[in-house]
Design a protein around this motif. Sequence first.
Motif, PDB file in Angstrom:
ATOM      1  N   PHE A 131       0.821  -1.213   0.000  1.00 20.80           N
ATOM      2  CA  PHE A 131       0.000   0.000   0.000  1.00 20.80           C
ATOM      3  C   PHE A 131       0.849   1.255   0.000  1.00 20.80           C
ATOM      4  CE2 PHE A 131      -2.455   3.401   1.978  1.00 20.80           C
ATOM      5  CZ  PHE A 131      -3.519   3.447   1.082  1.00 20.80           C
ATOM      6  N   ASN A 132       0.461   2.180  -0.887  1.00 20.36           N
ATOM      7  CA  ASN A 132       1.129   3.470  -1.024  1.00 20.36           C
ATOM      8  C   ASN A 132       0.473   4.460  -0.064  1.00 20.36           C
ATOM      9  OD1 ASN A 132       2.084   5.988  -1.790  1.00 20.36           O
ATOM     10  ND2 ASN A 132       1.320   5.878  -3.889  1.00 20.36           N
ATOM     11  N   PRO A 133       1.167   4.914   0.986  1.00 26.51           N
ATOM     12  CA  PRO A 133       0.529   5.766   2.006  1.00 26.51           C
ATOM     13  C   PRO A 133       0.082   7.122   1.478  1.00 26.51           C
ATOM     14  CG  PRO A 133       2.908   5.683   2.350  1.00 26.51           C
ATOM     15  CD  PRO A 133       2.584   4.646   1.306  1.00 26.51           C
ATOM     16  N   LEU A 134       0.555   7.523   0.301  1.00 25.18           N
ATOM     17  CA  LEU A 134       0.132   8.799  -0.280  1.00 25.18           C
ATOM     18  C   LEU A 134      -1.280   8.721  -0.856  1.00 25.18           C
ATOM     19  CD1 LEU A 134       3.426   9.805  -2.140  1.00 25.18           C
ATOM     20  CD2 LEU A 134       2.683  10.458   0.166  1.00 25.18           C
ATOM     21  N   VAL A 184       3.159  -4.291   4.265  1.00 26.70           N
ATOM     22  CA  VAL A 184       4.493  -4.889   4.382  1.00 26.70           C
ATOM     23  C   VAL A 184       5.326  -4.268   5.499  1.00 26.70           C
ATOM     24  CG1 VAL A 184       4.584  -5.614   1.961  1.00 26.70           C
ATOM     25  CG2 VAL A 184       5.440  -3.352   2.597  1.00 26.70           C
ATOM     26  N   ASN A 185       4.781  -3.276   6.210  1.00 31.35           N
ATOM     27  CA  ASN A 185       5.555  -2.701   7.314  1.00 31.35           C
ATOM     28  C   ASN A 185       4.631  -2.042   8.334  1.00 31.35           C
ATOM     29  OD1 ASN A 185       5.173   0.196   6.571  1.00 31.35           O
ATOM     30  ND2 ASN A 185       6.380  -0.419   4.765  1.00 31.35           N
ATOM     31  N   ALA A 186       5.159  -1.837   9.523  1.00 31.85           N
ATOM     32  CA  ALA A 186       4.364  -1.286  10.623  1.00 31.85           C
ATOM     33  C   ALA A 186       4.081   0.197  10.431  1.00 31.85           C
ATOM     34  CB  ALA A 186       5.103  -1.508  11.942  1.00 31.85           C
ATOM     35  N   GLN A 187       4.982   0.932   9.756  1.00 31.75           N
ATOM     36  CA  GLN A 187       4.802   2.368   9.609  1.00 31.75           C
ATOM     37  C   GLN A 187       3.525   2.697   8.852  1.00 31.75           C
ATOM     38  OE1 GLN A 187       7.561   0.551   9.080  1.00 31.75           O
ATOM     39  NE2 GLN A 187       9.418   1.840   9.007  1.00 31.75           N
ATOM     40  N   ALA A 227      -4.133   3.058  10.545  1.00 33.33           N
ATOM     41  CA  ALA A 227      -4.900   2.947  11.786  1.00 33.33           C
ATOM     42  C   ALA A 227      -5.281   4.319  12.320  1.00 33.33           C
ATOM     43  CB  ALA A 227      -4.099   2.169  12.828  1.00 33.33           C
ATOM     44  N   ASP A 228      -4.389   5.288  12.131  1.00 33.03           N
ATOM     45  CA  ASP A 228      -4.640   6.645  12.642  1.00 33.03           C
ATOM     46  C   ASP A 228      -5.628   7.418  11.777  1.00 33.03           C
ATOM     47  OD1 ASP A 228      -2.821   6.158  14.658  1.00 33.03           O
ATOM     48  OD2 ASP A 228      -1.149   7.153  13.648  1.00 33.03           O
ATOM     49  N   ARG A 229      -5.678   7.114  10.484  1.00 32.52           N
ATOM     50  CA  ARG A 229      -6.417   7.995   9.574  1.00 32.52           C
ATOM     51  C   ARG A 229      -7.674   7.382   8.943  1.00 32.52           C
ATOM     52  NH1 ARG A 229      -2.562  10.872   5.360  1.00 32.52           N
ATOM     53  NH2 ARG A 229      -4.656  11.444   4.635  1.00 32.52           N
ATOM     54  N   LYS A 277     -10.660  -0.380  12.324  1.00 34.48           N
ATOM     55  CA  LYS A 277     -10.775  -0.142  10.875  1.00 34.48           C
ATOM     56  C   LYS A 277      -9.934  -1.112  10.046  1.00 34.48           C
ATOM     57  CE  LYS A 277     -13.536   3.412  11.182  1.00 34.48           C
ATOM     58  NZ  LYS A 277     -13.812   3.341  12.625  1.00 34.48           N
ATOM     59  N   LEU A 278      -8.928  -1.731  10.638  1.00 32.66           N
ATOM     60  CA  LEU A 278      -8.045  -2.655   9.917  1.00 32.66           C
ATOM     61  C   LEU A 278      -8.379  -4.094  10.301  1.00 32.66           C
ATOM     62  CD1 LEU A 278      -4.582  -0.845  10.171  1.00 32.66           C
ATOM     63  CD2 LEU A 278      -5.868  -1.294   8.075  1.00 32.66           C
ATOM     64  N   ASN A 279      -8.741  -4.886   9.315  1.00 39.91           N
ATOM     65  CA  ASN A 279      -9.132  -6.278   9.551  1.00 39.91           C
ATOM     66  C   ASN A 279      -8.188  -7.214   8.809  1.00 39.91           C
ATOM     67  OD1 ASN A 279     -11.531  -5.492  11.014  1.00 39.91           O
ATOM     68  ND2 ASN A 279     -12.406  -4.920   9.038  1.00 39.91           N
ATOM     69  N   PHE A 280      -7.468  -8.020   9.557  1.00 41.43           N
ATOM     70  CA  PHE A 280      -6.490  -8.949   8.982  1.00 41.43           C
ATOM     71  C   PHE A 280      -7.201 -10.054   8.223  1.00 41.43           C
ATOM     72  CE2 PHE A 280      -3.762 -12.818   9.823  1.00 41.43           C
ATOM     73  CZ  PHE A 280      -2.849 -12.540   8.828  1.00 41.43           C
ATOM     74  N   LYS A 281      -6.798 -10.237   6.972  1.00 41.18           N
ATOM     75  CA  LYS A 281      -7.444 -11.221   6.111  1.00 41.18           C
ATOM     76  C   LYS A 281      -6.600 -12.468   5.925  1.00 41.18           C
ATOM     77  CE  LYS A 281     -10.211 -11.275   1.865  1.00 41.18           C
ATOM     78  NZ  LYS A 281     -10.717 -10.454   0.736  1.00 41.18           N
TER      79      LYS A 281
END
Length: 372
Positions: free
Chosen positions: A86-89, A108-111, A117-119, A159-163
């Motif tokens: 995912f492209n955070p932009l 692919v990363n926690a950042q 999760a915040d937005r 808001k984030l659901n692990f698939k």
Amino acid sequence: MPLLPAITSPTLLVHEAVCKANIARMSDKGRKHRLNLIPHFKTHQSRAIGNWYKEYGIEEITVSSLHMAEYFVGQSWKNIHIAFPFNPLEIDLLEQLTLQSSISIQLVNAQVTQLLADRLQNPVEFFIEIDAGYGRAGIEVSDFGAIEAIMRIANRSDKLNFKGFYIHAGHTYHADPAGIHRIHEQTKSALKMLKDKYFDEFPSLKTRIGDTPSCSLESDFDGVDEIGPGNFVFYDLTQVHIGSCNKSDIGIALAAPVVDIKKTKHEILIHGGGVHLAKDVLTYPDGSQNFGELVVFNGQGWDIPETPSFLKSISQEHGLVNATDELLSKVKVGDIIGILPVHSCMTADCMRGFLGLSGEKLDHFKGQQKLQ
């Protein structure tokens, strides 16, 4: 073929019957092995071709970008998965799309996970992409710290659901059948290990693979729940070379005008080069290169010569054919001849639109304005 007189420049022809046979075969394989087939649409990038899959019970699709997902929104797909880290932009675009359709992504990363999760205002499902040997993208299969960092953030978010876990074993495209089998075994082993490790915490998690060679050639999918190949709808010479299909399974051909013939040199010059076919190439042990193989059009599609003629070199607009005597005896300047592509995904991306054998125009995501 009645439509050939109307073709005056390079045109990408699609053989609907061949493509539908390819879709049917992969769909049947999915049902046989109890696999959910979620095909990757980056190969054709076409709404019209996408609708063919619905005839075989396909309800979910895969794409390679949010903008491509946007193109397919509104076609009643149950879910559109973006198989790219995912492209955070593009969080704002993701939010817009989730208001219109079920969208899933890859992390692919926690950042990036924390940023989402915040937005995020709307729920999104996600796969964790795993690298089990390809080396392009994803978390190394043994890096449980990185995997669990994503899971912890998602667990704190509503808001984030692990698939589940996703592996694209892209190195199968550069292997022979024995090598593909070894890679497939490694992929299965990695997914089975991850599923066993996290199943108690996430009993609904799914495992998915995405490479066409494994999905075409293998018959044991133990540990795999879903498959997401894309190239199989068209196939190409690369897939023929590694054993995934036959030349008769290739569903597209570039129709290219003949502009010059040098019989003494066994050369045919066509209008068809890198801007039409891309520059993917098969290189043989003797050093010769194949940028595409010639077919001869007939009333229903095209014939594949027993002894191949092939594009030995291409530049931006030019293609130079190493022609057999048989082909030279059939072709004259001003004719239209066909080229089977080395990499059908890239050829379709270059051409940005298709012409069916009955003369109907078929859309492409990147050529939508030109064809509408």
